[in-house]
Design a protein around this motif. Structure first.
Motif, short mmCIF file in Angstrom:
data_model
loop_
_atom_site.label_atom_id
_atom_site.label_comp_id
_atom_site.label_asym_id
_atom_site.label_seq_id
_atom_site.Cartn_x
_atom_site.Cartn_y
_atom_site.Cartn_z
N ASP A 171 37.14 33.44 54.60
CA ASP A 171 36.68 32.67 55.74
C ASP A 171 35.21 32.93 56.06
O ASP A 171 34.44 32.00 56.35
N LEU A 172 34.80 34.18 56.02
CA LEU A 172 33.45 34.54 56.43
C LEU A 172 32.40 34.26 55.35
O LEU A 172 31.22 34.07 55.66
N PHE A 173 32.85 34.22 54.08
CA PHE A 173 31.87 34.11 52.99
C PHE A 173 32.21 33.00 52.01
O PHE A 173 31.91 33.08 50.82
N ALA A 174 32.84 31.96 52.49
CA ALA A 174 33.21 30.83 51.63
C ALA A 174 31.99 30.31 50.87
O ALA A 174 30.89 30.18 51.42
N GLY A 175 32.19 30.02 49.58
CA GLY A 175 31.12 29.47 48.76
C GLY A 175 30.16 30.50 48.19
O GLY A 175 29.16 30.13 47.57
N THR A 176 30.45 31.78 48.36
CA THR A 176 29.61 32.85 47.81
C THR A 176 30.48 33.80 47.00
O THR A 176 31.71 33.82 47.16
N PRO A 177 29.88 34.65 46.16
CA PRO A 177 30.68 35.65 45.44
C PRO A 177 31.42 36.62 46.35
O PRO A 177 32.41 37.22 45.95
N TYR A 178 30.94 36.78 47.60
CA TYR A 178 31.62 37.68 48.53
C TYR A 178 33.01 37.18 48.90
O TYR A 178 33.82 37.94 49.46
N ALA A 179 33.30 35.93 48.64
CA ALA A 179 34.60 35.37 49.02
C ALA A 179 35.74 35.94 48.18
O ALA A 179 36.91 35.81 48.55
N HIS A 180 35.41 36.55 47.05
CA HIS A 180 36.45 37.24 46.27
C HIS A 180 35.98 38.65 45.96
O HIS A 180 34.79 38.90 45.78
N ASP A 181 36.91 39.59 45.94
CA ASP A 181 36.53 40.96 45.63
C ASP A 181 36.69 41.21 44.13
O ASP A 181 36.87 40.29 43.34
N ALA A 182 36.67 42.47 43.74
CA ALA A 182 36.66 42.81 42.32
C ALA A 182 38.05 42.92 41.72
O ALA A 182 38.17 43.10 40.50
N LEU A 183 39.11 42.84 42.53
CA LEU A 183 40.45 43.13 42.01
C LEU A 183 40.85 42.23 40.85
O LEU A 183 41.26 42.71 39.79
N GLY A 184 40.74 40.93 41.03
CA GLY A 184 41.19 40.00 40.01
C GLY A 184 42.58 39.47 40.29
O GLY A 184 43.22 39.85 41.26
N THR A 185 43.05 38.59 39.43
CA THR A 185 44.36 37.96 39.60
C THR A 185 45.15 38.04 38.31
O THR A 185 44.58 38.16 37.21
N LYS A 186 46.45 37.96 38.44
CA LYS A 186 47.30 37.98 37.25
C LYS A 186 46.98 36.79 36.33
O LYS A 186 46.92 36.94 35.11
N VAL A 187 46.76 35.64 36.93
CA VAL A 187 46.46 34.44 36.14
C VAL A 187 45.20 34.65 35.31
O VAL A 187 45.17 34.33 34.11
N SER A 188 44.16 35.19 35.92
CA SER A 188 42.91 35.37 35.19
C SER A 188 43.04 36.46 34.13
O SER A 188 42.46 36.34 33.04
N PHE A 189 43.79 37.51 34.42
CA PHE A 189 43.95 38.57 33.42
C PHE A 189 44.78 38.08 32.23
O PHE A 189 44.54 38.47 31.09
N ASP A 190 45.76 37.23 32.50
CA ASP A 190 46.54 36.66 31.40
C ASP A 190 45.66 35.83 30.47
O ASP A 190 45.92 35.73 29.26
N ALA A 191 44.59 35.25 31.02
CA ALA A 191 43.70 34.41 30.21
C ALA A 191 42.52 35.19 29.64
O ALA A 191 41.74 34.65 28.85
N THR A 192 42.36 36.44 30.03
CA THR A 192 41.24 37.25 29.56
C THR A 192 41.51 37.77 28.15
O THR A 192 42.62 38.21 27.85
N THR A 193 40.49 37.76 27.32
CA THR A 193 40.60 38.31 25.96
C THR A 193 39.64 39.48 25.81
O THR A 193 38.69 39.65 26.58
N ALA A 194 39.88 40.28 24.76
CA ALA A 194 38.99 41.40 24.47
C ALA A 194 37.58 40.92 24.16
O ALA A 194 36.59 41.58 24.53
N ALA A 195 37.45 39.78 23.51
CA ALA A 195 36.12 39.25 23.21
C ALA A 195 35.35 38.92 24.48
O ALA A 195 34.13 39.14 24.56
N MET A 196 36.03 38.41 25.50
CA MET A 196 35.38 38.13 26.77
C MET A 196 34.92 39.42 27.44
O MET A 196 33.82 39.49 28.03
#
Length: 886
Positions: A171-196
């Motif tokens: 809410d406070l930082f919509a549209g900026t990198p601050y809107a998400h923290d460093a944790l990540g999501t299961k969906v993104s980790f499932d799509a992540t490869t070692a090459a990335m």
């Protein structure tokens, strides 16, 4: 645990002015290597240890679109293999260095840190340099690590506070990198490869994009020479431009979320200036003022309108920060009414200004941290890393100097500009009551598990030679002790690092034995009354007296004082006045009684309490004193006379131990303790404070529903029919460090995380006191994996019972325990806690070093025999909090 805030104020730094700055500057060595690596070495001789903290200037901000956890995943993979080192070697070396290493990923940085014995500094630097030179990022290892990091995601998504902060940032930082923290999501980790991951590493991990901080008992020039040797040939890289932070107008809204807390939380949150702003220091002072127990927000607690209140800065970034007022209220209380009252208080301060004396008190408290940082070697490394790597400052002294320059006008201007509704978000966290614990058929359904690997890890020559020799380490702690005429045991550890003194004390008590029948909850009510002043100073006058000398104080069955040495006598007098002559006013009693009854009502319905209650009921025999519990009715039936009688019975000098640390001698401490506490007398025989031993428990299994969790938290516990003084205690502790305590180098971590990815973390512990011992293994995982994880735990325990550990595993466990001894002396708080804990059990104050001698002499067969004799995997009580295990 009570919600009420306790003001742990800092020490008065401003009075020593430039002398402290000059001394600090003399202990700092700075350099930038030709490849761009920034190095800060801060010598602190507090203990014979060092902390190495490497800060890569890449975090959540630098992650690719749709992959918010990329930096976090890369952090994990650094433990899976680096240049010339396998993941097994990394784990084994850090384990034998004492196991005090970890990493974290923030918005701006990824930090790797390790605290090791001072003589092992080069080993820690070699390990860190290897990962700067290259991280393997193999697909095979990422496939294994993915499960562990997804369990970390599940853990945080099961935490209501994390979910609240996540929504707040959106809410406070919509549209900026601050809107998400460093944790990540299961969906993104499932799509992540070692090459990335490798691409991310090659983009951001470079010496010219890193700040290396070393703190502790080091020779700065020798350390810098080692850094040049190990890091100097690592090539620099071209670092791309960073994402621009373009703040948009705040999405001002009100939202409600469910939580598993025993009380309701309401928030008024505001977007404030970040650390790049010249107003950053004023924001810190403003938050301290509004959070003061002398401010109007805290009056909601005093008036019985809230269980507790606070105001603080929760998230701090370069371009913005988040501050909020928070109140804890009863589960059935009107949150909207409390929010309205909080808003009225904040608006009054915004329009009329804050009290000047609270601004000056806040500045003293904020400046105090500069002294305390030097009393913790890891804390010092963290403060330098935050200042230089995260905030882009030259040193933490810049923040201290900025605080000194803050004026009342600065604070009022910041309040007027930013504490407005259009710049904020309102939120409520409503407790969702848990269902009753449900007996289950046990863990069942486990799949066949493979045999434990036994192949030893071959260390590189530079590590093998340095780690080969094991010996009882020399201690930097040499406490002196004496006993006062009234029975107080006084322990003093002199430390000349800073002109500060810390006092911690404990009165041996056992509320389950000392509370009269029908008076359950009386100890909680008494605890809540200590903050209401003394017989001679009311609440506000007492708090002002502490603020005048910038002392931090809390009283009760355990008590604490932190104070500048020149104010030690005054601070101790205030502590003793609160401890020996608490006001216990009738008006406050009625408020605290009501608040405690409300807290108990919420606690009884909370998943956390029901989890611990299910465990205790299964472990302990019916009618055991530890099964007594407070109820709203028992608390509401108490009288002030009941509270006073309990105080007179349980607060006794002959059951009290006081530990004093800092710039003070035994003679100086004793003289002042006698002045302040010498008149305290005990009457009659001391009450019983030791619970009776209990028989071994029988197996049981329960599931405690928790609607807010997506991950199960599993506890496996059993009562061992022994106590802390049993000779087998040492063999069991050594065996525990074969099982755990060394990350991937130890069996439970290797089997439950490294090999299978079932869990993010697994803990094994043995809690032993004068009469009872509880053995516990705990982990968190997906519901479908609870049975599989338990099966691995039982297999590893069975192996411990039937097969002696190999020579390498045994030596590694000994190394962990022996090298943890100096690491346990790396901060003043650790030293104080260690000395007090030993005194509470009447163990020798050098018990850690005596234990080291036992560990050195133990054989693998003695460890096996102890596990075969005492550990009963078939009798575990299993309690799972969360969805029903599959």
């Amino acid at each position: 645990m009570r919600f009420r805030a306790v003001c742990m104020c800092g020490l008065f730094f401003a009075l020593i002015g430039g002398a402290a700055d000059e001394k600090a500057a003399q202990n700092v060595t700075r350099a930038t290597l030709p490849n761009g690596l920034q190095v800060a070495i801060v010598r602190d001789a507090f203990a014979p240890v060092v902390t190495v903290q490497d800060n890569y200037l890449a975090g959540a901000n630098e992650t690719p679109p749709d992959f918010p956890g990329m930096a976090h995943a890369q952090e994990h993979m650094a433990f899976r293999g680096c240049s010339g080192l396998s993941g097994d070697q990394i784990a084994a070396i850090y384990a034998q260095l004492g196991g005090r290493n970890n990493a974290d990923t923030q918005q701006y940085v990824t930090q790797y840190f390790a605290t090791v014995p001072a003589e092992d500094l080069e080993l820690a630097l070699r390990m860190d340099a290897a990962c700067m030179e290259g991280i393997d990022d193999s697909q095979q290892q990422w496939d294994l690590e993915r499960g562990a990091i997804e369990q970390e995601v599940a853990r945080d998504l099961s935490n209501p506070t994390y979910k609240f902060l996540t929504r707040l940032n959106e809410d406070l930082f919509a549209g900026t990198p601050y809107a998400h923290d460093a944790l990540g999501t299961k969906v993104s980790f499932d799509a992540t490869t070692a090459a990335m991951l490798k691409k991310f590493y090659e983009t951001w991990y470079a010496p010219n994009n890193a700040v290396l901080v070393i703190t502790g008992n080091v020779d700065p020039q020798a350390a810098l020479s080692t850094v040049r040797k190990l890091y100097g040939n690592i090539p620099r890289r071209t670092i791309p431009s960073r994402p621009e932070i373009k703040l948009q107008p705040v999405k001002s809204e009100t939202f409600t979320m469910e939580s598993d807390l025993p009380y309701k939380l309401v928030f008024l949150a505001y977007r404030m200036p970040g650390t790049d702003s010249t107003d950053a220091a004023a924001v810190e002072v403003l938050a301290d003022v509004l959070g003061s127990q002398r401010a109007k927000l805290y009056d909601l607690t005093v008036e019985g309108k809230a269980l507790g209140t606070d105001f603080g800065v929760a998230e701090t970034y370069r371009k913005a920060s988040v501050a909020f007022a928070v109140a804890g209220i009863a589960p059935n209380a009107d949150g909207n009414a409390t929010i309205a009252q909080m808003r009225q208080i904040v608006e009054a301060y915004r329009m009329n200004g804050v009290p000047a004396e609270l601004v000056e008190a806040a500045k003293r408290r904020e400046q105090a941290a500069a002294e305390f940082r030097q009393n913790s070697i890891p804390g010092l490394a963290n403060s330098w890393s935050d200042a230089v790597a995260v905030e882009g400052k030259q040193s933490p002294d810049e923040d201290v100097e900025a605080i000194r320059k803050v004026t009342l006008a600065d604070v009022n201007r910041v309040a007027k500009q930013y504490l407005v509704d259009s710049n904020g978000v309102t939120a409520t966290l409503n407790p969702a009551p848990s269902g009753k614990p449900v007996p289950s058929e046990g863990f069942g359904g486990a799949e066949q598990v493979t045999a434990a690997p036994t192949k030893p890890v071959t260390l590189p020559g530079w590590a093998k030679g340095a780690l080969a020799a094991l010996a009882v380490p020399q201690s930097a702690i040499h406490p002196e002790e004496t006993k006062l005429a009234n029975g107080i045991r006084l322990i003093v550890q002199t430390e000349r690092i800073t002109p500060t003194v810390t006092v911690i004390g404990d009165i041996r008590q056992e509320a389950d034995l000392e509370t009269p029948r029908g008076k359950e909850g009386v100890s909680d009510v008494l605890d809540g009354l200590f903050s209401y002043g003394t017989a001679t100073l009311d609440r506000l006058a007492f708090r002002k007296a502490l603020d005048d000398i910038a002392a931090g104080e809390s009283a009760g069955g355990t008590f604490r004082l932190t104070v500048l040495k020149q104010y030690f006598a005054r601070g101790l007098m205030l502590l003793a006045d609160n401890e020996l002559h608490p006001a216990l006013p009738a008006s406050a009693f009625r408020v605290v009684q009501q608040e405690t009854a409300q807290e108990v009502a919420g606690q009884l319905e909370s998943p956390g309490y029901k989890t611990s209650r299910a465990m205790d009921t299964a472990l302990l025999p019916k009618g055991d004193p530890s099964l007594r519990e407070s109820s709203p009715a028992s608390v509401s039936a108490l009288s002030l006379d009941d509270v006073r009688a309990y105080y007179e019975k349980t607060f006794r000098p002959d059951l009290t131990t006081i530990v004093v640390l800092g710039d003070i001698t035994l003679a100086e401490a004793r003289a002042e303790i006698e002045k302040s506490f010498g008149s305290w007398k005990a009457t009659g025989a001391p009450p019983a404070t030791t619970l009776a031993a209990v028989p071994p428990n029988k197996a049981a299994s329960f599931n405690v529903p928790d609607p807010g969790r997506i991950q199960d938290q599993a506890y496996l516990s059993e009562e061992l029919p022994m106590n802390r003084f049993n000779p087998d205690y040492y063999a069991l502790q050594l065996g525990n460090h074969i099982l755990g305590g060394g990350f991937y180098a130890t069996r439970l971590y290797r089997d439950l995380r490294a090999t299978t990815g079932y869990v993010y973390s697994v803990d094994d512990s043995m809690s032993a006191d004068r009469s009872r011992t509880v053995y516990t293994v705990s982990f968190a995982c997906d519901p479908r994996n609870v049975s599989k994880a338990r099966a691995l735990v039982e297999r590893d325990l069975a192996d411990m019972q039937h097969q002696p550990a190999g020579a390498e595993e045994l030596e590694q466990a000994k190394a962990i325990l022996l090298r943890q001894i100096p690491l346990g002396e790396s901060s003043e708080d650790q030293v104080a806690g260690q000395l007090l804990g030993l005194a509470q059990l009447d163990l020798p104050l050098d018990e850690q070093h005596r234990a080291a001698g036992h560990y050195l002499e133990l054989t693998a067969e003695e460890v096996r025999a102890a596990f075969a004799k005492w550990i009963r995997p078939q009798d575990f009580v299993q309690v799972v909090r969360g969805p029903a295990p599959e």
